[in-house]
Enzyme design. Structure first.
Site, mmCIF file in Angstrom:
data_model
loop_
_atom_site.group_PDB
_atom_site.id
_atom_site.type_symbol
_atom_site.label_atom_id
_atom_site.label_comp_id
_atom_site.label_asym_id
_atom_site.label_seq_id
_atom_site.Cartn_x
_atom_site.Cartn_y
_atom_site.Cartn_z
ATOM 1 N N GLN A 375 0.833 -1.209 0.000
ATOM 2 C CA GLN A 375 0.000 0.000 0.000
ATOM 3 C C GLN A 375 0.865 1.256 0.000
ATOM 4 O OE1 GLN A 375 -3.843 0.287 1.073
ATOM 5 N NE2 GLN A 375 -3.389 2.081 -0.155
ATOM 6 N N GLU A 376 1.825 1.306 0.905
ATOM 7 C CA GLU A 376 2.616 2.528 1.049
ATOM 8 C C GLU A 376 3.622 2.707 -0.078
ATOM 9 O OE1 GLU A 376 1.428 4.592 2.979
ATOM 10 O OE2 GLU A 376 0.100 3.147 3.948
#
Length: 859
Positions: A375-376
Site C-alpha cells: 500500500q505505502e
C-alpha cells in the site's frame, strides 16, 4: 411518566423492529447467544482521513503561487520544541498587496521575523527553471515593505499585508522564522516519541513527521494544498549521536555554529512535491540495507533489538518495488527508500512521505505486513509522484493504490479476498446506506471505486487497463491529477486496442457507479426457445421496506459477461453487451437450453445476478456434480458468488427460498474455506431472521448436519484450520446440543444476576430470545411497572396506538419503525412457509437415506 413511557416505546420499537416479523411465528425460546458473522470493513486510508472537512476548506487565493522552498529546522527533542526558518520563492500571477499562506495557530511567528523581497532577473536560471534559493541579503534583492501580519485561525491562514502591490509575473521570496512545540499527544504534524533502550533501560527520544493530509501547516508556514507541487531543499540540525532521514539523500554535514556538538544535515534538492509529501525522522535507530537490481537503496530502520523481526520486510520490499515498476512501467522515482518501524506510533495509518515511510512496529510483522508495505510503496507512485489535485479526488487515489495492492497480493500469496467486498453489498443495500459511519463513508466510496477498477480490468482486458494506467502515470508524473485524467487515459488506450465499443466511454461508466450510492441487481430471464435472454437492472435493496426515493431512476453502465459449461475460462470472457444506463436489453446467441450461464463470474463487477428458475436449477445440479468430480469444476470465487447471490436475493424477496436452499446442496462435498465463508454468513443472517420459529429450528437442524458432516470430513491440520475453527463456532450458533448446554448454563447465571450488565454473554442484546432481558432492563432503568408495559412482544403496536400523538417530533420515527415491523411480518408470512416445506422434504429425505444405511443424523 408519560415522557418515560414515550421513551420506552421508542426504545422498544428500535430494539424490536429488526425481528418483529419473527414474533408472529415464535413458538420456542433459545437461551444461547448468537454472534454476528458479518464481514467487517477494514479502515485503510492514504488521503481520506478527515477528508470531509477538507473538502469544505476555502482554497488559498491564487494571486501568488509557490515555486520552491528552502527549509531549515532545529528540533530539541528533550524539550519538545523546535525552531526553524523557511524561504519560499513565489510567483505573482496577479498584482496584489496581500500574500496569504497556511500556518497553524499554534505555530509561533513574529511580525519582525517576516520579510518579502523581489527577485531580480539575474536570479533566474537561464533555461527558465526554478530560480536559485537566495539566503541572506544579497544585492539583487529589493525589499518589500510589510505593513502588517495576522493569523486567521479558522482557516489556518497567515496573512501578510504589504504597503505596495507585488508586480504581476514577477518573482519574490518570502522569508519567515518560526517556532513551535513538538506534538506529544498524537502522531500528527511534527511529533515526539520515545522508547526504552533494552540494554541500558534509558529513555531514547525520536522526532518524526506525519504531514497527511494538512499537517504541514502545523510545522512550517507553507502553501499547504496538494496542487502546489514544487521542489524542497531541507536542512535539519541534530546532535552528533543521532541521525536524520528525509525525502532525499544527504549531501553534506557541517557544524552548527551556535550549538556545540550539533551538525547540520543537508539533503539533496527534491523533485516537485506537495507539502504532505515532505518529512523527516530524527533518531538513533539502526538499519539493515538492501541494494537491489532497481538501483535504489532500500533501508529498513528500527530499534536495534527489533531489527531481527524485520528480516521479512527486507525481503518483501524489493519484490514489491520490482512489481510496481513492471506493472506501471515507471521506475521508482527516487534513489533511496527508507522504511521505519516506529515504536509507540499512534497514527491510524502509516506516515508516508516521498522516499520515507514510517510504520507502527506491528504493521511490519505478521500477515498484514505485505498489505501495508505494498500500500505505502504504491503511494510513492500514486499519491506522491502524481498527486490528487484536490481532496475530492482522494478516493480515486486510494482506489488505485488498493487495486495495486490487491493485484500484487493475489500474485504473491494468492490472498486476494474478494469476499471482503460483500460488506459493501450489505451496506449499500440498506435503506440508509452507511448512515452511521460518518467520515468512513469516504473510505467506503474508495472501496467501491476499487471494485470499479477491477471491473474495468476485466472488461477492457488486462492489457488495455494496464496500458491506460501506464499512460496516465506517464502523463501526470510530478503533476497533479483529477479522476477524469484517469478515465481519459483508459478510454484512449481501449480505443487504440479496440477493446471498448465506440458508444461507451470510461468516464460515463465510472460516473454511473460512483454517483449512485447503491448497486444494482441484474435479472436474466432466458428464452430457451430461441437462445436469447431479457436482461433487466434495478437498484438492489436487501433491507425492508423497499421504499427508497428515486430507486426507479437509478441506472448503471453494466457489462454483460458470462461463462457456460462450454467455456469456463473467465480470463477469456468478453462483454457480449453493455447496459448503457438502460433498464432493459436483450442478448442473443446464448448456449443451448440444457446449459447454464453465469453472468458476472467471480464478482467482476459490483452487482448480483438473478436468473430464471430453470437456470438456477441447472446451476444447482452442476455444482453438485462438479464438486463430486463428475464435471469440470467451477472456480472457488464462482461457487462462493452463486451461494452468496442466491441467499441474498432470497433474503431481499427477489428469489424464492427453495431455489436459494437448493444452491447449498453442493456444500456436502465442499471443503474450500472461501466458499464456506459465504455459507457462514448465510447461517448467521438467516438464523437471526428466523430465530424462535419452526422454520428457524429446522434450518438449524439442516445446518448442524452440514457442519458436522464437514467437520467429520476434515483430517489432520484441517480440523484446526480457519475452516474447522469457524465451523465449530457456527455449530454453537445453530444449537448443537453440547454447546447449547454450556450456553444455557452461562445464560442462567446472567439472568439470575441483579445487574443485567454483569456477566453479559452477549454485547448486542437484540432478538426475541432477549425479550425477558429487555423487560428486566427497562424495568430496572426507568422503573415502569410490568403491568403498564405488558408483554412487549405482543403489545408494541397497541402501545403506540394508545399513545399516538404524544411523540411530538419523534412521531415520524415511530411510524417508520412500525412500518418496518409490518414489512418484517409480511416477509415472514411469505417466506417461512416455503423454507419450512423445503427443509421438511430435505430432512425427511436424508432421514430415509440414513435409515436405509442404519445410521442416524448428527446434531
Amino acid at each position: 411518566m408519560n415522557k418515560i413511557i414515550i421513551g420506552v416505546v421508542t426504545l422498544v420499537l428500535f430494539g424490536y423492529q429488526a425481528f418483529a416479523g419473527k414474533l408472529l411465528h415464535a413458538k420456542v425460546n433459545c437461551e444461547h447467544c448468537k454472534n454476528s458473522m458479518g464481514h467487517r470493513l477494514t479502515r485503510r486510508s492514504i488521503d481520506l482521513e478527515d477528508v470531509a472537512t477538507h473538502l469544505n476548506d476555502l482554497r488559498l487565493p491564487r494571486e501568488v503561487v509557490p515555486t520552491g522552498y528552502r527549509l531549515h529546522l532545529t528540533p530539541y527533542l528533550e524539550e519538545a520544541r523546535f525552531k526553524g526558518r523557511v524561504w519560499i520563492n513565489i510567483t505573482c500571477l496577479e498584482g496584489t498587496d496581500t500574500v496569504i499562506l497556511h500556518a497553524h495557530e499554534d505555530l509561533n511567528i513574529s511580525h519582525s521575523d517576516v520579510t518579502i523581497k523581489k527577485l531580480n532577473e539575474e536570479t533566474h536560471d537561464k533555461d527558465g527553471e526554478e530560480p536559485h534559493m537566495i539566503i541572506g541579503h544579497p544585492m539583487n534583492f529589493k525589499g518589500v515593505t510589510i505593513s502588517s501580519t495576522k493569523k486567521d485561525p479558522n482557516r489556518q491562514w497567515y496573512i501578510i499585508m504589504l504597503s505596495e502591490k507585488l508586480w504581476k509575473n514577477h518573482m519574490y521570496q518570502v522569508d519567515i522564522a518560526f517556532s513551535g512545540d513538538l506534538n506529544t499527544d498524537d502522531s500528527e504534524g511534527f511529533f515526539r516519541g520515545s522508547y526504552q533502550d533494552h540494554k541500558t533501560k534509558e529513555k531514547r527520544w525520536f522526532g518524526a513527521t506525519h504531514m497527511r493530509p494538512t499537517n504541514a501547516r502545523r510545522v512550517f508556514p507553507c502553501f499547504d494544498e496538494p496542487a502546489y507541487k514544487v521542489p524542497f531543499e531541507i536542512r535539519v540540525a541534530r546532535k552528533e549521536n543521532t541521525k536524520v532521514l528525509s525525502n532525499m539523500v544527504t549531501t553534506y554535514l557541517e557544524d552548527v555554529s551556535d550549538e556545540p556538538g550539533w551538525k547540520w544535515q543537508q539533503f539533496q534538492k527534491s523533485p516537485p512535491l506537495s507539502t504532505f509529501s515532505v518529512g523527516w525522522l530524527i533518531s538513533d535507530f539502526e538499519h539493515v540495507i538492501f541494494e537491489g537490481q532497481n538501483s535504489s537503496i532500500i533501508r529498513v530502520y528500527g530499534r536495534s533489538h527489533f531489527l531481527g523481526q524485520l528480516r521479512e520486510v527486507v525481503e518483501l520490499a524489493p519484490k514489491v518495488l520490482t512489481y510496481l515498476e513492471e506493472y506501471l512501467r515507471v521506475k521508482y522515482p527516487s534513489s533511496k527508500l527508507d522504511l521505519v518501524a516506529l515504536p509507540h506510533y499512534k497514527g491510524a495509518d502509516p506516515a508516508d512521505h516521498w522516499g520515507l515511510i514510517l510504520f507502527k512496529e506491528s504493521d511490519l510483522v505478521g500477515e498484514t505486513n505485505l498489505w501495508y508495505i505494498t500500500q505505502e510503496l504504491a503511494n510513492q507512485w500514486v499519491g506522491h509522484l502524481t498527486t490528487p489535485h484536490w481532496w475530492n479526488y482522494a478516493q480515486t487515489n486510494m482506489a488505485l493504490t488498493n487495486y495495486l495492492v490487491n493485484d500484487f497480493t493475489m500474485q504473491w500469496r494468492s490472498q486476494y479476498v474478494w469476499t471482503q467486498g460483500y460488506s459493501l453489498y450489505y451496506g449499500y443495500s440498506e435503506r440508509y446506506p452507511f448512515s452511521l459511519l460518518g467520515s468512513q463513508v469516504e473510505n467506503i466510496r474508495a472501496s467501491k471505486c476499487t471494485w470499479l477498477l477491477r471491473m474495468l480490468n476485466y472488461t477492457l482486458t488486462e492489457k488495455s487497463f494496464r496500458g491506460g494506467l501506464q499512460k496516465f502515470l506517464e502523463d501526470r508524473q510530478y503533476k497533479t491529477f483529477s479522476e477524469n485524467d484517469l478515465w481519459a487515459a483508459l478510454t484512449t488506450q481501449s480505443r487504440k486496442d479496440a477493446t471498448l465499443p465506440e458508444s461507451v466511454n470510461v468516464a460515463d461508466v465510472a460516473k454511473s457507479w460512483l454517483k449512485n450510492e447503491r448497486f444494482p441487481v441484474v435479472t436474466v430471464n432466458r428464452n430457451y426457445a430461441d437462445n436469447t435472454a431479457d436482461i433487466e437492472q434495478h437498484m438492489f435493496l436487501r433491507e425492508r421496506p423497499h421504499d427508497v426515493p428515486n430507486k426507479e431512476k437509478m441506472v448503471w453502465y453494466i457489462p454483460i459477461m458470462y461463462i457456460s459449461p462450454d467455456n469456463l475460462d473467465i480470463s477469456a470472457a468478453r462483454p457480449v453487451a453493455w447496459m448503457k444506463n438502460e433498464k432493459e436489453i436483450t442478448v442473443a446467441d446464448l448456449p443451448d437450453p440444457d446449459k447454464f450461464i453465469i453472468v458476472n463470474p467471480e464478482e467482476i463487477g459490483m452487482f448480483m445476478i438473478n436468473y430464471d428458475l430453470n437456470n438456477w436449477a441447472l446451476l444447482a445440479n452442476y455444482l453438485v456434480e462438479s464438486v463430486q468430480g463428475n464435471r469440470p469444476p467451477l472456480s472457488t470465487p464462482v461457487r462462493a458468488k452463486l451461494l452468496h447471490d442466491s441467499w441474498n436475493l432470497a433474503f431481499a424477496g427477489e428469489l424464492n427460498f427453495a431455489s436459494a436452499l437448493n444452491m447449498t446442496l453442493f456444500l456436502k462435498y465442499e471443503k474450500e474455506f472461501k466458499v464456506w465463508d459465504a455459507m457462514f454468513t448465510m447461517i448467521d443472517h438467516i438464523s437471526r431472521q428466523t430465530d424462535g420459529t419452526e422454520a428457524g429450528l429446522k434450518f438449524e437442524e439442516y445446518c448442524r448436519r452440514l457442519l458436522t458432516h464437514l467437520l467429520n470430513s476434515l483430517e489432520g491440520e484441517a480440523k484446526t484450520s480457519e475452516l474447522g475453527r469457524l465451523a465449530n463456532q457456527m455449530l454453537s450458533q445453530v444449537s448443537y446440543q453440547p454447546y447449547l448446554d454450556k450456553a444455557r448454563d452461562v445464560y442462567k447465571q446472567w439472568m439470575d444476576s441483579e445487574d443485567p450488565d454483569a456477566g453479559n454473554p452477549c454485547k448486542c442484546a437484540t432478538g426475541p430470545k432477549y425479550a425477558d432481558w429487555w423487560v428486566k432492563w427497562i424495568h430496572n432503568i426507568v422503573q415502569v411497572s410490568y403491568e403498564e408495559l405488558g408483554c412487549l412482544k405482543a403489545k408494541v403496536s397497541e402501545l403506540y396506538v394508545a399513545r399516538q400523538g404524544e411523540f411530538g417530533t419523534a412521531e415520524s420515527i415511530m411510524e417508520n419503525s412500525l412500518k418496518t415491523i409490518k414489512e418484517e411480518a409480511r416477509w415472514s408470512e411469505e417466506n417461512m412457509p416455503e423454507m419450512e416445506a423445503w427443509l421438511d422434504n430435505k430432512l425427511a429425505e436424508e432421514d430415509n437415506v440414513m435409515n436405509e444405511r442404519g445410521t442416524h443424523p448428527i446434531g
